[in-house]
Design a protein around this motif. Sequence first.
Motif, short mmCIF file in Angstrom:
data_model
loop_
_atom_site.label_atom_id
_atom_site.label_comp_id
_atom_site.label_asym_id
_atom_site.label_seq_id
_atom_site.Cartn_x
_atom_site.Cartn_y
_atom_site.Cartn_z
N THR A 164 27.59 46.01 32.61
CA THR A 164 28.70 45.27 32.01
C THR A 164 29.92 46.18 32.00
O THR A 164 29.78 47.41 32.02
CB THR A 164 28.36 44.87 30.55
OG1 THR A 164 27.98 46.04 29.84
CG2 THR A 164 27.27 43.83 30.49
N CYS A 165 31.11 45.57 31.97
CA CYS A 165 32.36 46.34 31.98
C CYS A 165 32.42 47.22 30.73
O CYS A 165 32.13 46.76 29.62
CB CYS A 165 33.54 45.38 32.01
SG CYS A 165 35.12 46.19 31.74
N VAL A 166 32.78 48.46 30.93
CA VAL A 166 32.79 49.41 29.82
C VAL A 166 33.88 49.06 28.79
O VAL A 166 33.78 49.44 27.63
CB VAL A 166 32.94 50.85 30.38
CG1 VAL A 166 34.34 51.09 30.93
CG2 VAL A 166 32.58 51.90 29.35
N TYR A 167 34.88 48.28 29.17
CA TYR A 167 35.95 47.88 28.23
C TYR A 167 35.65 46.55 27.55
O TYR A 167 35.54 46.48 26.35
CB TYR A 167 37.29 47.79 28.96
CG TYR A 167 37.86 49.14 29.33
CD1 TYR A 167 38.37 50.00 28.36
CD2 TYR A 167 37.88 49.56 30.66
CE1 TYR A 167 38.88 51.25 28.69
CE2 TYR A 167 38.39 50.80 31.00
CZ TYR A 167 38.89 51.64 30.02
OH TYR A 167 39.39 52.87 30.36
N CYS A 168 35.52 45.48 28.37
CA CYS A 168 35.41 44.14 27.76
C CYS A 168 33.95 43.70 27.60
O CYS A 168 33.69 42.63 27.04
CB CYS A 168 36.19 43.12 28.58
SG CYS A 168 35.47 42.79 30.21
N ARG A 169 33.02 44.48 28.12
CA ARG A 169 31.58 44.21 27.99
C ARG A 169 31.11 42.96 28.75
O ARG A 169 30.03 42.45 28.49
CB ARG A 169 31.16 44.10 26.52
CG ARG A 169 31.49 45.31 25.68
CD ARG A 169 30.59 46.45 26.10
NE ARG A 169 30.94 47.70 25.46
CZ ARG A 169 30.37 48.17 24.35
NH1 ARG A 169 29.45 47.46 23.75
NH2 ARG A 169 30.73 49.32 23.87
N VAL B 92 33.98 49.22 35.57
CA VAL B 92 35.12 48.54 34.95
C VAL B 92 35.43 47.28 35.76
O VAL B 92 35.47 47.34 36.99
CB VAL B 92 36.38 49.46 34.95
CG1 VAL B 92 37.57 48.75 34.34
CG2 VAL B 92 36.10 50.76 34.22
N CYS B 93 35.67 46.17 35.06
CA CYS B 93 35.99 44.95 35.80
C CYS B 93 37.44 45.01 36.28
O CYS B 93 38.24 45.84 35.82
CB CYS B 93 35.74 43.70 34.95
SG CYS B 93 36.98 43.41 33.68
N TRP B 94 37.77 44.12 37.21
CA TRP B 94 39.11 44.11 37.82
C TRP B 94 40.19 43.93 36.75
O TRP B 94 41.19 44.64 36.73
CB TRP B 94 39.17 42.98 38.86
CG TRP B 94 40.54 42.65 39.35
CD1 TRP B 94 41.34 41.64 38.93
CD2 TRP B 94 41.29 43.36 40.34
NE1 TRP B 94 42.53 41.66 39.60
CE2 TRP B 94 42.53 42.71 40.48
CE3 TRP B 94 41.02 44.49 41.14
CZ2 TRP B 94 43.51 43.13 41.36
CZ3 TRP B 94 42.01 44.92 42.03
CH2 TRP B 94 43.23 44.25 42.13
N ASN B 95 40.00 42.96 35.85
CA ASN B 95 41.02 42.68 34.84
C ASN B 95 41.29 43.90 33.97
O ASN B 95 42.44 44.24 33.69
CB ASN B 95 40.59 41.51 33.94
CG ASN B 95 40.64 40.19 34.69
OD1 ASN B 95 41.25 40.11 35.76
ND2 ASN B 95 39.97 39.19 34.17
N CYS B 96 40.22 44.57 33.55
CA CYS B 96 40.40 45.75 32.68
C CYS B 96 41.02 46.91 33.48
O CYS B 96 41.79 47.69 32.94
CB CYS B 96 39.07 46.17 32.06
SG CYS B 96 38.50 44.97 30.84
N HIS B 97 40.67 46.99 34.75
CA HIS B 97 41.26 48.04 35.60
C HIS B 97 42.77 47.84 35.70
O HIS B 97 43.55 48.79 35.55
CB HIS B 97 40.61 47.99 36.99
CG HIS B 97 41.34 48.75 38.05
ND1 HIS B 97 41.66 50.09 37.91
CD2 HIS B 97 41.84 48.35 39.25
CE1 HIS B 97 42.33 50.47 39.01
NE2 HIS B 97 42.45 49.45 39.81
ZN LIG Z 1 36.47 44.34 31.64
#
Ligand SMILES: [Zn+2]
Length: 186
Positions: free
Chosen positions: A109-114, A157-162
């Motif tokens: 899962t994305c480390v920021y938004c999970r 990290v997902c694209w949006n959070c990147h």
């Molecule tokens: Zn994310």
Amino acid sequence: MSLALYTLVGIAFLVALFFGLRKLIRTYLTFRGKMLVTCPETNKPAGVEVDAGHAAIMSAMGEEDLHLKACTRWPEREDCGQECLSQIESSPENCLVRMILTDWYKDKTCVYCRKAFGEIHWHDHKPALLAPNKITVEWQEIPVEKLPRMLSTHKPVCWNCHIAETFRRAHPDLVIDRPANRSHLL
Ligand SMILES: [Zn+2]
């Protein structure tokens, strides 16, 4: 020749063309893209690319002919015997960088938004990596031969959070942080 014979020859030609084209496309898709191998000379990771176009044309003619068109150890070792090709021949999908990455992101899962990554679309909105220095990087920026080490030190990290993190870094004055959302990263 009778009309029936012409038709038969025509059908045989079309069938051969169909199978040839199918083989050509399959071979091209199998070997296209950056690959990660263990260089038999150094026993260290190396990034290579197979000449997929040539391999595809040869396969349509019933021959197997793989050779590299790029390697991260070139031009110094351009005259090597390309023995790493045996790794690619025996398991191309395990060498393809996009398959290695698909596998790595799969259960993460994305480390920021999970958010879970789910199916990854490699043509756009590709996921990124968070370096230990807290800077997000796109995986294309990472040399292929460094990928195995990076995947053990970096976080997904997902694209949006990147994109959000890149903006945050470029314009820290415009971003208001909500510490509760980022506490797990500190
Ligand atoms: Zn994310």
